[in-house]
Write an enzyme that holds these catalytic residues in place. Structure first.
Site, PDB file in Angstrom:
ATOM      1  N   GLU A 172      45.796  19.810  88.097  1.00 57.39           N
ATOM      2  CA  GLU A 172      45.023  19.035  89.078  1.00 57.39           C
ATOM      3  C   GLU A 172      44.490  17.745  88.468  1.00 57.39           C
ATOM      4  O   GLU A 172      44.524  17.554  87.249  1.00 57.39           O
ATOM      5  CB  GLU A 172      43.864  19.869  89.635  1.00 57.39           C
ATOM      6  CG  GLU A 172      42.835  20.247  88.591  1.00 57.39           C
ATOM      7  CD  GLU A 172      41.438  20.465  89.175  1.00 57.39           C
ATOM      8  OE1 GLU A 172      40.959  19.607  89.940  1.00 57.39           O
ATOM      9  OE2 GLU A 172      40.824  21.488  88.835  1.00 57.39           O
ATOM     10  N   LYS A 212      32.184  29.121  87.481  1.00 56.79           N
ATOM     11  CA  LYS A 212      30.903  28.796  86.839  1.00 56.79           C
ATOM     12  C   LYS A 212      29.749  29.400  87.596  1.00 56.79           C
ATOM     13  O   LYS A 212      29.784  29.499  88.811  1.00 56.79           O
ATOM     14  CB  LYS A 212      30.684  27.301  86.886  1.00 56.79           C
ATOM     15  CG  LYS A 212      31.430  26.588  85.875  1.00 56.79           C
ATOM     16  CD  LYS A 212      30.939  25.155  85.911  1.00 56.79           C
ATOM     17  CE  LYS A 212      32.125  24.312  85.673  1.00 56.79           C
ATOM     18  NZ  LYS A 212      33.159  24.570  86.645  1.00 56.79           N
TER      19      LYS A 212
HETATM   20  N1  PSU Z   1      35.142  23.173  88.372  1.00 51.48           N
HETATM   21  C1  PSU Z   1      35.286  22.597  87.156  1.00 51.48           C
HETATM   22  N2  PSU Z   1      35.830  21.369  87.049  1.00 51.48           N
HETATM   23  C2  PSU Z   1      36.257  20.698  88.142  1.00 51.48           C
HETATM   24  C3  PSU Z   1      36.127  21.331  89.423  1.00 51.48           C
HETATM   25  C4  PSU Z   1      35.567  22.558  89.499  1.00 51.48           C
HETATM   26  O1  PSU Z   1      34.912  23.162  86.146  1.00 51.48           O
HETATM   27  O2  PSU Z   1      36.736  19.577  88.005  1.00 51.48           O
HETATM   28  C5  PSU Z   1      36.672  20.625  90.614  1.00 51.48           C
HETATM   29  C6  PSU Z   1      38.012  21.272  90.994  1.00 51.48           C
HETATM   30  O3  PSU Z   1      38.892  20.231  91.369  1.00 51.48           O
HETATM   31  C7  PSU Z   1      37.663  22.099  92.212  1.00 51.48           C
HETATM   32  C8  PSU Z   1      36.593  21.249  92.832  1.00 51.48           C
HETATM   33  O4  PSU Z   1      38.746  22.316  93.069  1.00 51.48           O
HETATM   34  O5  PSU Z   1      35.821  20.791  91.735  1.00 51.48           O
HETATM   35  C9  PSU Z   1      35.742  22.005  93.830  1.00 51.48           C
HETATM   36  O6  PSU Z   1      34.948  21.092  94.516  1.00 51.48           O
HETATM   37  P1  PSU Z   1      34.147  21.568  95.818  1.00 51.48           P
HETATM   38  O7  PSU Z   1      33.143  22.548  95.306  1.00 51.48           O
HETATM   39  O8  PSU Z   1      33.537  20.313  96.371  1.00 51.48           O
HETATM   40  O9  PSU Z   1      35.174  22.167  96.725  1.00 51.48           O
END
Ligand code: PSU
Ligand code: MN
Length: 312
Positions: free
Chosen positions: A28, A162
């Site tokens: 990603e 997390k």
């Molecule tokens: N967790 C991480 N690093 C990240 C993300 C999540 O440790 O970069 C990013 C990933 O791309 C995940 C996104 O899909 O955050 C989720 O965002 P949201 O909670 O807005 O859906």
């Protein structure tokens, strides 16, 4: 291998791997643009691609560049994603407008899964998944990553979730959506920076040196051959030498969550804010752990992609 969707642009490296039937691993780009500071982010992206090559697979970092969904990026394109201030965080709902506007977009787990599936890629390596946010029972903030895992046929290698998220509720939603959640070499569901979360992984396979990759590939085949649509979460705990133990990590996360609430940050800005704030609070220690776990996931992802292709 399915024919990639005509709206996608494939790098030469990825197109060649498809043509030769070799394993490809998706990566990603939100983790690059909004998950880590520059220049560590670009360095991490290049290093992880090389780990996948060394593991016998072809890396395909996914992003939208000038409005084109791109599968496999050049070094220059990784640099743009890591350093350009106007890269938009793109989940599935954002894909249409970023394409229509010809803009640059960094894809989340959800949108990367969707574009990977359109390209015919079945294995995707990342750091951590989005999930159910704390307080979601009133905010309804649940990442689109979970919805996508419920419907798109891609196995996602991650280090768990997390504790900026509500891990218990995240696991409940994954169960409801029919998503297998498989711990690697551990019965504990990992909490990204930490090997343990206080929750069990619902399923377990052995580690990579004890046939884990082959077991995972067999599970992927069984699921999709049976017509069970949707993803698989492969939860690979960070190596013990590099973890930040759960109790210690929780104090940092609680501070970051409190700061986030004080600043009134909401919606798609929450995750990037928290990641950045945790790097500040830990004085870079969380970043080192984050990079270490992505590397570790890349090694496993390459092995799973190889095992999956050789069993076809
Ligand atoms: N967790 C991480 N690093 C990240 C993300 C999540 O440790 O970069 C990013 C990933 O791309 C995940 C996104 O899909 O955050 C989720 O965002 P949201 O909670 O807005 O859906
Ligand atoms: Mn959200």
């Amino acid at each position: 291998m399915t024919t990639p969707h005509p709206m996608l642009r494939l790098s030469d490296e990825v197109a060649t791997a498809f043509a030769e039937g070799r394993p490809v691993v998706a990566l990603e780009s939100t983790i690059i643009s909004h998950g880590m500071p520059y220049p560590d982010n670009v360095e991490m992206a290049r290093e992880v691609e090389q780990i996948i090559r060394d593991g016998g697979a072809t890396p395909a970092t996914i992003a939208v560049l000038d409005g084109v969904p791109s599968i496999g990026l050049s070094d220059e394109q990784l640099e743009v994603l890591g350093s350009h201030p106007d890269v938009i965080k793109v989940s599935v709902r954002d894909l249409p407008s970023v394409i229509a506007e010809g803009a640059h977009g960094a894809t989340t787990v959800a949108s990367t899964m969707r574009l990977a599936a359109l390209a015919g890629i079945r294995v995707f390596v990342t750091g951590g998944l989005g999930g159910v946010h704390q307080g979601a029972e009133s905010s309804m903030d649940i990442s689109a990553d979970l919805h996508e895992l419920g419907q798109t046929d891609v196995a996602v290698v991650c280090a768990g979730v997390k504790s900026i998220l509500d891990i218990g509720r995240t696991l409940e939603v994954l169960e409801t959506l029919g998503v297998p959640v498989i711990g690697v070499g551990s019965r504990e569901f990992p909490a990204f920076y930490s090997r343990s979360s206080g929750f069990e992984a619902p399923m377990e396979v052995p580690g990579i040196d004890d046939g884990g990759a082959e077991r995972l590939a067999a599970t992927m085949r069984a699921k999709w051959d049976l017509g069970l649509a949707g993803g698989i979460v492969i939860a690979n705990p960070v190596p013990a030498e590099e973890e930040i133990p759960q109790e210690e990590m929780q104090t940092f996360i609680d501070r970051a969550l409190a700061d986030c609430a004080d600043l009134g940050i909401t919606g798609k800005d929450i995750t990037p804010y928290l990641l950045g704030r945790i790097v500040e609070i830990t004085d870079g220690r969380s970043l080192a752990t984050n990079i270490a776990l992505v590397r570790h996931n890349a090694r496993l992802g390459a092995a799973v992609a190889r095992a999956y292709v050789s069993g076809r």
